[in-house]
Design an enzyme around this catalytic site. Sequence first.
Site, PDB file in Angstrom:
ATOM      1  CG  ASN A 130      -0.607   1.389  10.807  1.00  0.00           C
ATOM      2  OD1 ASN A 130      -0.808   0.604  11.738  1.00  0.00           O
ATOM      3  ND2 ASN A 130      -1.511   1.626   9.859  1.00  0.00           N
ATOM      4  CD1 TRP A 131       4.928  -0.766  13.828  1.00  0.00           C
ATOM      5  CD2 TRP A 131       4.891  -1.818  15.804  1.00  0.00           C
ATOM      6  NE1 TRP A 131       6.037  -0.362  14.545  1.00  0.00           N
ATOM      7  CE2 TRP A 131       6.042  -0.996  15.756  1.00  0.00           C
ATOM      8  CE3 TRP A 131       4.657  -2.576  16.962  1.00  0.00           C
ATOM      9  CZ2 TRP A 131       6.959  -0.920  16.810  1.00  0.00           C
ATOM     10  CZ3 TRP A 131       5.563  -2.496  18.012  1.00  0.00           C
ATOM     11  CH2 TRP A 131       6.695  -1.677  17.933  1.00  0.00           C
ATOM     12  CE  LYS A 132      -0.792  -0.844   7.177  1.00  0.00           C
ATOM     13  NZ  LYS A 132      -1.035  -0.902   5.738  1.00  0.00           N
ATOM     14  CG  HIS A 162      -5.300   2.681   7.802  1.00  0.00           C
ATOM     15  ND1 HIS A 162      -5.475   1.724   6.833  1.00  0.00           N
ATOM     16  CD2 HIS A 162      -3.989   3.032   7.752  1.00  0.00           C
ATOM     17  CE1 HIS A 162      -4.310   1.505   6.230  1.00  0.00           C
ATOM     18  NE2 HIS A 162      -3.394   2.290   6.767  1.00  0.00           N
ATOM     19  CD  GLU A 212      -4.560  -1.618   5.902  1.00  0.00           C
ATOM     20  OE1 GLU A 212      -4.313  -1.665   7.117  1.00  0.00           O
ATOM     21  OE2 GLU A 212      -3.656  -1.498   5.043  1.00  0.00           O
ATOM     22  N   GLY A 234       1.048  -0.987   0.606  1.00  0.00           N
ATOM     23  CA  GLY A 234       1.459  -2.389   0.589  1.00  0.00           C
ATOM     24  C   GLY A 234       1.733  -2.952  -0.805  1.00  0.00           C
ATOM     25  N   GLY A 264       3.977   1.610   6.844  1.00  0.00           N
ATOM     26  CA  GLY A 264       3.451   0.287   7.189  1.00  0.00           C
ATOM     27  C   GLY A 264       4.565  -0.748   7.184  1.00  0.00           C
ATOM     28  N   GLY A 265       4.689  -1.484   6.091  1.00  0.00           N
ATOM     29  CA  GLY A 265       5.629  -2.602   5.990  1.00  0.00           C
ATOM     30  C   GLY A 265       7.045  -2.289   6.463  1.00  0.00           C
TER      31      GLY A 265
HETATM   32  P1  13P Z   1       2.823   0.404   3.536  1.00  0.00           P
HETATM   33  O1  13P Z   1       3.937   1.315   3.988  1.00  0.00           O
HETATM   34  O2  13P Z   1       3.043  -1.027   3.866  1.00  0.00           O
HETATM   35  O3  13P Z   1       2.457   0.653   2.109  1.00  0.00           O
HETATM   36  O4  13P Z   1       1.515   0.830   4.398  1.00  0.00           O
HETATM   37  C1  13P Z   1       1.139   2.154   4.451  1.00  0.00           C
HETATM   38  C2  13P Z   1       0.065   2.305   5.461  1.00  0.00           C
HETATM   39  O5  13P Z   1      -1.049   1.849   5.270  1.00  0.00           O
HETATM   40  C3  13P Z   1       0.402   2.994   6.715  1.00  0.00           C
HETATM   41  O6  13P Z   1      -0.739   3.280   7.462  1.00  0.00           O
END
Ligand code: 13P
Length: 260
Positions: free
Chosen positions: A10-12, A102, A104, A180, A241-242
Amino acid sequence: MARKPIIAGNWKMHNNSAQSKELIKGIRANVDSLDIAKLPEIVVAPVFTSLYAVNEEICHCGCGRIKLAAQNVYFEPKGAFTGEISIDMLKDFETSYIIIGHSERRQYFGETDEMINKKAKVILDNGIIPIICCGETLEQREQGVTDAHIEKQITEALKGLSTEEVAKSVIAYEPIWAIGTGKTCDSTEANRVIKHIRSVVEKVSSAAAADAIRILYGGSVKPETIKEQMAQSDIDGALVGGASLKADSFADIVKGAMIG
Ligand code: 13P
């Protein structure tokens, strides 16, 4: 039943088209030569504006080893919904998966369980697979309401779906306090919650759907954590994510999830 593992990035809200192209090229350089029979499904979810560029790169690969996901969709087919994107628009890019719910989006954009359910229906009606996210806050965990909270999220999200639709869906368990933060949820605890999710799926759908549905863990997944996570009985992969923003670390996570 053997469930095919998924490693999804997930590149957000990162990377314009050129940067996305660089990243997917880097990932391909690391995974194109790996034995496809042993690979998990590899999924990347760039921002909407990079879907075209990333899809082009994935198509050139010609072997279908990397699939495309969107990070969101609106449930209405078209109309006066400024700033939203419909399912039909996402179909332009051969999107295989769409992330919904998600934390967020729930936290910053007011996405509710009811909206997530509507999105799941629209996605499945169009032959795409939803990745439905759920997870508790630190406060909820400390209050001991994690399981009840997740039961509600999953029950609402799956409302009105057929058992076949549930079976092909994907759930991502992402404890919010692990996202995160670098604080990965202990693998055995993540597995316990994921087993609980499977029992909720059995309750609201069927035993066959609970057995077939793939449930991922997300929250500070790194190359160093993936092997232990994949060794758990009920964890079918990861939503990253990261660590998905660097080709090397994402490829290392993919390699850590290879079968056999
Ligand atoms: P991180 O791997 O940065 O903790 O993020 C997880 C995430 O929200 C994937 O959707």
